[in-house]
Write an enzyme that holds these catalytic residues in place. Sequence first.
Site, mmCIF file in Angstrom:
data_model
loop_
_atom_site.group_PDB
_atom_site.id
_atom_site.type_symbol
_atom_site.label_atom_id
_atom_site.label_comp_id
_atom_site.label_asym_id
_atom_site.label_seq_id
_atom_site.Cartn_x
_atom_site.Cartn_y
_atom_site.Cartn_z
ATOM 1 N N CYS A 24 6.116 -6.792 72.811
ATOM 2 C CA CYS A 24 7.167 -7.362 71.967
ATOM 3 C C CYS A 24 8.185 -8.228 72.697
ATOM 4 C CB CYS A 24 7.843 -6.303 71.102
ATOM 5 S SG CYS A 24 7.874 -4.668 71.793
ATOM 6 N N ARG B 274 0.817 1.927 80.765
ATOM 7 C CA ARG B 274 1.881 2.915 80.710
ATOM 8 C C ARG B 274 1.491 4.092 81.571
ATOM 9 N NH1 ARG B 274 3.098 2.780 74.190
ATOM 10 N NH2 ARG B 274 3.494 0.550 74.121
ATOM 11 N N HIS C 43 7.025 -4.564 64.003
ATOM 12 C CA HIS C 43 5.897 -4.349 64.918
ATOM 13 C C HIS C 43 4.771 -3.769 64.068
ATOM 14 C CE1 HIS C 43 8.701 -3.932 68.497
ATOM 15 N NE2 HIS C 43 9.510 -3.613 67.514
ATOM 16 N N LYS D 184 9.717 3.614 60.132
ATOM 17 C CA LYS D 184 8.323 3.203 60.338
ATOM 18 C C LYS D 184 7.358 3.928 59.421
ATOM 19 C CE LYS D 184 7.677 6.539 64.065
ATOM 20 N NZ LYS D 184 7.145 6.806 65.387
ATOM 21 N N GLN E 190 -3.521 -3.237 72.724
ATOM 22 C CA GLN E 190 -3.016 -3.078 71.366
ATOM 23 C C GLN E 190 -3.449 -4.266 70.518
ATOM 24 O OE1 GLN E 190 1.180 -2.937 72.486
ATOM 25 N NE2 GLN E 190 1.254 -0.823 71.755
ATOM 26 N N ASP F 226 -1.818 -5.946 68.592
ATOM 27 C CA ASP F 226 -0.398 -6.040 68.315
ATOM 28 C C ASP F 226 -0.054 -7.298 67.529
ATOM 29 O OD1 ASP F 226 2.100 -5.020 68.486
ATOM 30 O OD2 ASP F 226 2.368 -5.350 70.636
ATOM 31 N N HIS G 109 3.804 -9.184 65.845
ATOM 32 C CA HIS G 109 5.211 -9.067 65.491
ATOM 33 C C HIS G 109 5.529 -10.061 64.413
ATOM 34 C CE1 HIS G 109 4.894 -7.147 69.423
ATOM 35 N NE2 HIS G 109 5.692 -6.268 68.858
#
Length: 647
Positions: free
Chosen positions: A337, A366, A518, A472, A384, A386, A388
Amino acid sequence: MVKVTLPDGSIREYADGSTALDVAKSISEGLARNVLAANVNGEVVDATRALPLEAQLSLLTWNDAEGKSTMWHSSAHLMAEALEFYYPGIKLAIGPPVANGFYYDVDFMDYEIREDDLPKIEAKMKELAKSKLEFVRKEVSKADALSYFEEKNDPYKLELINELEDGSITFYTQGNFTDLCRGPHIPNSGFIKAVKLTSIAGAYWRGDENNKQLTRIYGITFPKQAELTEYLEKVEEAKKRDHRKLGKELELFTFSQKVGQGLPLWLPKGAALRERLENFLKRAQRKSGYDQVISPHIGNKELYVCSGHYEKYGADSFQPIKTPDENEEFLLKPMNCPHHCEIYKSKPRSYKDLPVRFAEFGTVYRYEQSGELHGLTRVRGFTQDDAHIFCTPDQVKEEFIKVIDLVLYIFKTLKFDQFKAQVSLRDPENPGKYIGSDENWKKAEQAILDAVEEKDLPAVVEYGEAAFYGPKLDFMVQDALGREWQLGTIQVDYNLPERFELEFTGSDNQKHRPVMIHRAPFGSMERFVAVLLEHCAGDFPLWLTSEQIAILPISDKYNSYAQKVLDLLNNSDIRGFVDDRSEKIGKKIRDAELKKIPFMLIVGEKEAEQQEVSVRRRQHGDLGAMSIEDFAKLVNEAVESELAMNV
RNA sequence: GCCGGUGUAGCUCAGUUGGCCAGAGCAGCUGAUUUGUAAUCAGCUGGUCGGGGGUUCGAAUCCCUCCACCGGCUCCA
């Protein structure tokens, strides 16, 4: 008189002091033999307790979830009694029922207990169960409760009692064992006919790693031996679907001690599978107005200081890498992000541009604690799916609905019909710990609830589970062994737009702050492939599987015809290979079946002559001969219908 | 990270009172076989028994330590 209303609406009257068990007996002896507990006016209680004057009653048996959990709770007490028999002086902490059985957390003091000791404890439990010990409830004063456990010198129970209100404390006794317990319990231990203690593990007192680690013993019990056998078979079956096992067998991924813990290596077949999944999602996203972007694997530490991630996670993460000369610090990307925020800032944005949607299959790293790593579901490097979305507060609801549609399309295409959604909202008790205006929070929370309602999602609402930066919506599915995993997620974020000072120009020609969403419908490619693998037991849908067909020549003489068939089918976008080993056809079929290849094409003299293929469908058998064109059509139509976008 | 368990060939596993050259099946390789819907036959290759250290005349086997994996706990931007 006690007035009892049964679930079918019928009303019966009983003498004062009657119990649920008495009611059961009045209906049928058989029922009475099966009653484990009772639901009285909405509360689960002992079947042996006197009913109130007016009772809305349903009798709970093994067929009810509450019946099962009551029996498992009683089983935990029974295990505790068996444990005290063998290990006098041990301190007991808590022993609740869980989804599949029960556990008890025990401080074994100086005793050593091993897995080998479990059978003798099982045996003792069975012996105790047979003597039909009654579970006797007793209300005790706080002072008496404390003095009982002071005498027993059990610090855990004392801590629990100290937190309870006087007047609400109850003990349950069966045989030689008394425990602090809210209940309820089954009438007597005779209901427990089959016992299996499944595992032994460490667990921190109250789940806090600063506390003493206790020994947790897991077990499960059943009212019939046959059910235990069935359960154990089910567990065996589930192990066969374990993605770690299937991943190895199907040559999808591997791990290497040399490469490092938690760092998956995708083998060619796995990589092909993953690529197909990515393309599938990319195609869907393109239709939903996403733009692909790409960002690098490392980022300047300042980026994460700005996003706030460094402060929160920096110390527990992979440490920064440094440039040799300037000693500038870079972090392995833990999130996409911040990069996407900078992409947003690459030029001024107008309200007319919103929503802006940036998507990236972004690989992040991570540091996960070593004991937490688990196959592909929990790794240290993962990708991910991912994206945004930058939008106005008013656009949140519509964007949520669009993302939910995407998630539902994915679930439908991959036949995940068992999932649940969780809406995580603010803790109403503690509004101070969240960032963002109250007005925006209200708007966003309502938007999510509306979207969930509109889409008719099976959702639970959890207060206090929201992140500090926004509410979320998460999607959860279970793996083969019943463990729950979070897959997709959609999160509103007020924090990053603030920290990165994101702006857009409104119709009023003023600067405004966008909201960020997200979202990752798969969650991560790694976890998704793992869960998918277990979900379909390695039998991937036709469109997704790496090898759709195996062409099996009857003998070497037909290898060239087989190759020709493959070339033709390749031209029709069908993937596969020719098994040209000099093996017998039975062997080739067996191997193709084990490799879970959906279609086998057997070619020999007849087929070569007729320019046909004999089609065998995995797990179904011979479908007969057809022309190559007809087979190509059959496959392509099957793929098309699997991928149909009709959500 | 913590508690407990496990680690023998590419895979699945045998090998425990410490003792001759560490075994099997599958896979792989070579050869024979040319096959009609779930395993053709024969031969061969392959392991510093997870790594390191120790005890012992002698260690896959006993002890210490590290690593990885498995089951949990804690955590998960």
